[in-house]
Design a protein around this motif. Sequence first.
Motif, PDB file in Angstrom:
ATOM      1  N   ALA A 191       7.766   1.590  -5.193  1.00 31.29           N
ATOM      2  CA  ALA A 191       7.301   1.843  -6.552  1.00 31.29           C
ATOM      3  C   ALA A 191       8.078   2.977  -7.200  1.00 31.29           C
ATOM      4  O   ALA A 191       8.231   3.025  -8.420  1.00 31.29           O
ATOM      5  N   GLN A 192       8.592   3.902  -6.375  1.00 30.77           N
ATOM      6  CA  GLN A 192       9.350   5.031  -6.900  1.00 30.77           C
ATOM      7  C   GLN A 192      10.780   4.629  -7.253  1.00 30.77           C
ATOM      8  O   GLN A 192      11.402   5.276  -8.075  1.00 30.77           O
ATOM      9  N   SER A 193      11.281   3.568  -6.581  1.00 35.52           N
ATOM     10  CA  SER A 193      12.687   3.223  -6.808  1.00 35.52           C
ATOM     11  C   SER A 193      12.807   2.281  -8.004  1.00 35.52           C
ATOM     12  O   SER A 193      11.847   1.626  -8.399  1.00 35.52           O
ATOM     13  N   LEU A 194      14.027   2.197  -8.583  1.00 35.52           N
ATOM     14  CA  LEU A 194      14.228   1.462  -9.836  1.00 35.52           C
ATOM     15  C   LEU A 194      14.070  -0.031  -9.655  1.00 35.52           C
ATOM     16  O   LEU A 194      13.447  -0.694 -10.465  1.00 35.52           O
ATOM     17  N   GLU A 195      14.622  -0.591  -8.541  1.00 33.91           N
ATOM     18  CA  GLU A 195      14.567  -2.046  -8.387  1.00 33.91           C
ATOM     19  C   GLU A 195      13.467  -2.470  -7.406  1.00 33.91           C
ATOM     20  O   GLU A 195      13.512  -3.574  -6.875  1.00 33.91           O
ATOM     21  N   GLY A 196      12.526  -1.597  -7.142  1.00 39.95           N
ATOM     22  CA  GLY A 196      11.558  -1.885  -6.066  1.00 39.95           C
ATOM     23  C   GLY A 196      10.322  -2.645  -6.496  1.00 39.95           C
ATOM     24  O   GLY A 196       9.497  -3.001  -5.667  1.00 39.95           O
ATOM     25  N   ASP A 197      10.170  -2.927  -7.798  1.00 38.44           N
ATOM     26  CA  ASP A 197       8.928  -3.518  -8.285  1.00 38.44           C
ATOM     27  C   ASP A 197       8.521  -4.787  -7.544  1.00 38.44           C
ATOM     28  O   ASP A 197       7.357  -4.942  -7.145  1.00 38.44           O
ATOM     29  N   GLU A 198       9.502  -5.700  -7.381  1.00 36.59           N
ATOM     30  CA  GLU A 198       9.193  -6.973  -6.757  1.00 36.59           C
ATOM     31  C   GLU A 198       8.690  -6.767  -5.329  1.00 36.59           C
ATOM     32  O   GLU A 198       7.668  -7.305  -4.927  1.00 36.59           O
ATOM     33  N   ALA A 199       9.428  -5.949  -4.574  1.00 36.09           N
ATOM     34  CA  ALA A 199       9.064  -5.676  -3.183  1.00 36.09           C
ATOM     35  C   ALA A 199       7.694  -5.027  -3.134  1.00 36.09           C
ATOM     36  O   ALA A 199       6.844  -5.387  -2.304  1.00 36.09           O
ATOM     37  N   ALA A 200       7.446  -4.068  -4.026  1.00 43.49           N
ATOM     38  CA  ALA A 200       6.157  -3.376  -4.038  1.00 43.49           C
ATOM     39  C   ALA A 200       5.031  -4.381  -4.274  1.00 43.49           C
ATOM     40  O   ALA A 200       4.014  -4.383  -3.571  1.00 43.49           O
ATOM     41  N   LEU A 201       5.247  -5.290  -5.256  1.00 45.61           N
ATOM     42  CA  LEU A 201       4.224  -6.289  -5.568  1.00 45.61           C
ATOM     43  C   LEU A 201       3.942  -7.190  -4.376  1.00 45.61           C
ATOM     44  O   LEU A 201       2.801  -7.518  -4.090  1.00 45.61           O
ATOM     45  N   ARG A 202       5.033  -7.619  -3.697  1.00 36.74           N
ATOM     46  CA  ARG A 202       4.854  -8.476  -2.516  1.00 36.74           C
ATOM     47  C   ARG A 202       3.987  -7.769  -1.466  1.00 36.74           C
ATOM     48  O   ARG A 202       3.062  -8.350  -0.895  1.00 36.74           O
ATOM     49  N   LEU A 203       4.313  -6.497  -1.244  1.00 32.85           N
ATOM     50  CA  LEU A 203       3.545  -5.757  -0.223  1.00 32.85           C
ATOM     51  C   LEU A 203       2.100  -5.526  -0.663  1.00 32.85           C
ATOM     52  O   LEU A 203       1.173  -5.545   0.152  1.00 32.85           O
ATOM     53  N   VAL A 204       1.918  -5.312  -1.959  1.00 28.10           N
ATOM     54  CA  VAL A 204       0.547  -5.154  -2.468  1.00 28.10           C
ATOM     55  C   VAL A 204      -0.246  -6.433  -2.210  1.00 28.10           C
ATOM     56  O   VAL A 204      -1.390  -6.394  -1.721  1.00 28.10           O
ATOM     57  N   GLY A 205       0.400  -7.565  -2.486  1.00 26.63           N
ATOM     58  CA  GLY A 205      -0.252  -8.851  -2.231  1.00 26.63           C
ATOM     59  C   GLY A 205      -0.626  -8.994  -0.767  1.00 26.63           C
ATOM     60  O   GLY A 205      -1.758  -9.366  -0.424  1.00 26.63           O
ATOM     61  N   ILE A 206       0.338  -8.683   0.106  1.00 26.08           N
ATOM     62  CA  ILE A 206       0.091  -8.761   1.554  1.00 26.08           C
ATOM     63  C   ILE A 206      -1.083  -7.859   1.933  1.00 26.08           C
ATOM     64  O   ILE A 206      -1.978  -8.249   2.693  1.00 26.08           O
ATOM     65  N   SER A 207      -1.081  -6.642   1.394  1.00 26.70           N
ATOM     66  CA  SER A 207      -2.158  -5.690   1.725  1.00 26.70           C
ATOM     67  C   SER A 207      -3.507  -6.266   1.359  1.00 26.70           C
ATOM     68  O   SER A 207      -4.473  -6.180   2.131  1.00 26.70           O
ATOM     69  N   ILE A 208      -3.583  -6.849   0.150  1.00 18.70           N
ATOM     70  CA  ILE A 208      -4.858  -7.392  -0.297  1.00 18.70           C
ATOM     71  C   ILE A 208      -5.310  -8.522   0.632  1.00 18.70           C
ATOM     72  O   ILE A 208      -6.459  -8.556   1.067  1.00 18.70           O
ATOM     73  N   LEU A 209      -4.377  -9.418   0.974  1.00 17.13           N
ATOM     74  CA  LEU A 209      -4.712 -10.521   1.876  1.00 17.13           C
ATOM     75  C   LEU A 209      -5.201  -9.997   3.215  1.00 17.13           C
ATOM     76  O   LEU A 209      -6.219 -10.441   3.756  1.00 17.13           O
ATOM     77  N   PHE A 210      -4.445  -9.045   3.749  1.00 15.46           N
ATOM     78  CA  PHE A 210      -4.776  -8.431   5.035  1.00 15.46           C
ATOM     79  C   PHE A 210      -6.200  -7.859   5.032  1.00 15.46           C
ATOM     80  O   PHE A 210      -6.991  -8.111   5.917  1.00 15.46           O
ATOM     81  N   SER A 211      -6.475  -7.089   3.996  1.00 13.17           N
ATOM     82  CA  SER A 211      -7.769  -6.396   3.945  1.00 13.17           C
ATOM     83  C   SER A 211      -8.910  -7.387   3.751  1.00 13.17           C
ATOM     84  O   SER A 211      -9.948  -7.291   4.402  1.00 13.17           O
ATOM     85  N   LEU A 212      -8.682  -8.349   2.842  1.00 14.03           N
ATOM     86  CA  LEU A 212      -9.716  -9.360   2.623  1.00 14.03           C
ATOM     87  C   LEU A 212     -10.000 -10.119   3.905  1.00 14.03           C
ATOM     88  O   LEU A 212     -11.159 -10.348   4.264  1.00 14.03           O
ATOM     89  N   GLY A 213      -8.922 -10.495   4.594  1.00 12.65           N
ATOM     90  CA  GLY A 213      -9.066 -11.229   5.852  1.00 12.65           C
ATOM     91  C   GLY A 213      -9.885 -10.439   6.851  1.00 12.65           C
ATOM     92  O   GLY A 213     -10.828 -10.953   7.465  1.00 12.65           O
ATOM     93  N   ALA A 214      -9.537  -9.151   6.987  1.00 11.35           N
ATOM     94  CA  ALA A 214     -10.248  -8.308   7.953  1.00 11.35           C
ATOM     95  C   ALA A 214     -11.730  -8.232   7.612  1.00 11.35           C
ATOM     96  O   ALA A 214     -12.604  -8.366   8.478  1.00 11.35           O
TER      97      ALA A 214
END
Lengths: 236, 366
Positions: A191-214
Amino acid sequence: MNLLLSTEEWIALKLSATVAFWCVVTIMLPGIAVAWLLARKQFWGKMIVDALVHLPLVLPPVVTGYSLLVLFGSRGVIGQWLKESFGLDLAFTWKAAVMASAVMAFPLLVRTVRLSLELVDRRLEEAAMTLGANRAWTFLTITLPLASPGILAGLILAFARSLGEFGATVTFAGNTEGETRTLPLAVYTYAQSLEGDEAALRLVGISILFSLGALMISERLARSLKRLLSTSEDGR
Amino acid sequence: MLELDLLFRRGHFSLELSERLEERVIGLFGRSGVGKTTLLHLIGGLLKPSEGRIAIDQTVLYDSRAAINLAPHRRGVGIVFQEDRLFPHLSVEGNLRFARRFGRTSKHSFSVSDMVELLELGPLLRRRPKYLSGGERQRVMLARTLVSHPRLILMDEPLAALDQRLKGQILPFFRRVIKEAQVPVVYISHDLSELLRLTSSLLILDNGRALGRGSYTDLALEGPLLESAVPTGLLNVVPVEVVAHEPGLGCTRLQWAPEDGRLRSPDQVELRGPLIDYNVRQRLSVAIRPEDVAIATQSISGISFQNQLRGRIRRFSESGGTFIVEVDVGFPMLVEVSSGSFERLGLAAGQSVYCLLKANAISTLP
């Protein structure tokens, strides 16, 4: 947007899972022991122990991380001794990440387990003892199984807490890619880097899935365990 | 032999007891709140006495002077609790195996399969406690206690939570087990009719003290002693066997049938009770209130009473204007007589009399 994870993102994910796993393994037995002490025993200084256990819950995580650094860092009181005696350098390694999240997750585990131990019917333990089971066996065969839904919930809560740990980890373990950059740290970095938005979003999605699953798995497990352990047919 | 020498204080309540109980089956009788359950917890080691000594035969469970206080699991005191204390996470079989695994080992003891047979638990073995009825739970608890081979069995009002009908179904199981068990049994209850169907040796507890101890008839004749503990009055509990139904006469013929297998003869005491829904040769217990029985000095013809039992006065006692008279009619029958009638009839010990009672004075105990 590319939905596939990059190698770095995979590494962060795997690291997070590994750290959370070892965090849970580390605190499981001490957590149950402390919860049992707090639930069942009266002793001098119980309030102090209780407060100390719960401290990380109310302290800013950065403060917890910094305290760990002061104690266990290579020039810290315990850290120096560990290094000289065992050649162990904890700070800024993945073990430090485990330690940081363990300290943060410990109160959650203790609270949940303590509550479930307090709910176990003492009269069943008495019955077990009059049938000839000593205290240890009574604990293992009666108390522990009856408290198992709470213990399981506590462990999953600790796992989830560890996955999300940021402040204490970044302070005590740093943000080294492949070593201590867990999921939340990776999201922050992208999120701090200029081109990181896409990667950050992907990881946010993964985090949400992970947490919901748990959460869902723990809910399911707890419910079926409770059904198994209830004393009356309509009990829950 | 159970040796109790106890002092226990908690708040305003105190329990003080010094008894040597030699009978194998003892009924501990008293109203609720007199310390029955406390006593049982003290014996089982779930509570600690302030001072004293508890011993079963040669084994000392507690002795404050010798600083002995065996932990509950080392006492071998089995408790059949009043409320459901089955382990909910184990099946019926699991509960029984638990007791077998942790219980004592002894020569003459019940195996799990013995208990399953004796208490007819076969169909229940795989079930979890929550799928059992109240009566089934008590049966499993009873079995579980016996399988652990206790030195002493304490039964704490095990039937109190059941309704009358269920009580009648479960009580025979308790009787069967008490008969078979080789160890002393203390059965606690506030229900005299329940106790008297299991034993006639009673220990009466009131306000943390022993009010009296001995056979039921002895205690009843010690008048005020028992009366103070029996708000519902005295009771004759008579074991009988159904002989025949007489619908024409509106009665059922019953014959006294003692439990201890004393030989029965055809001329054994017969009672005529109301028509009841039991099979011929079936055994049951009936209750007769002493105030429902009248005494006559000779046989009376032309009277509607269906029962005239011939007997001999053994002893009597007076309390508060009434006499309690024990008449031996084959079994001891307690009869309540007003002091006026007692004197008018000139009753005395050894005298031959008739006990008169209506069929309806005989009630079946469930």
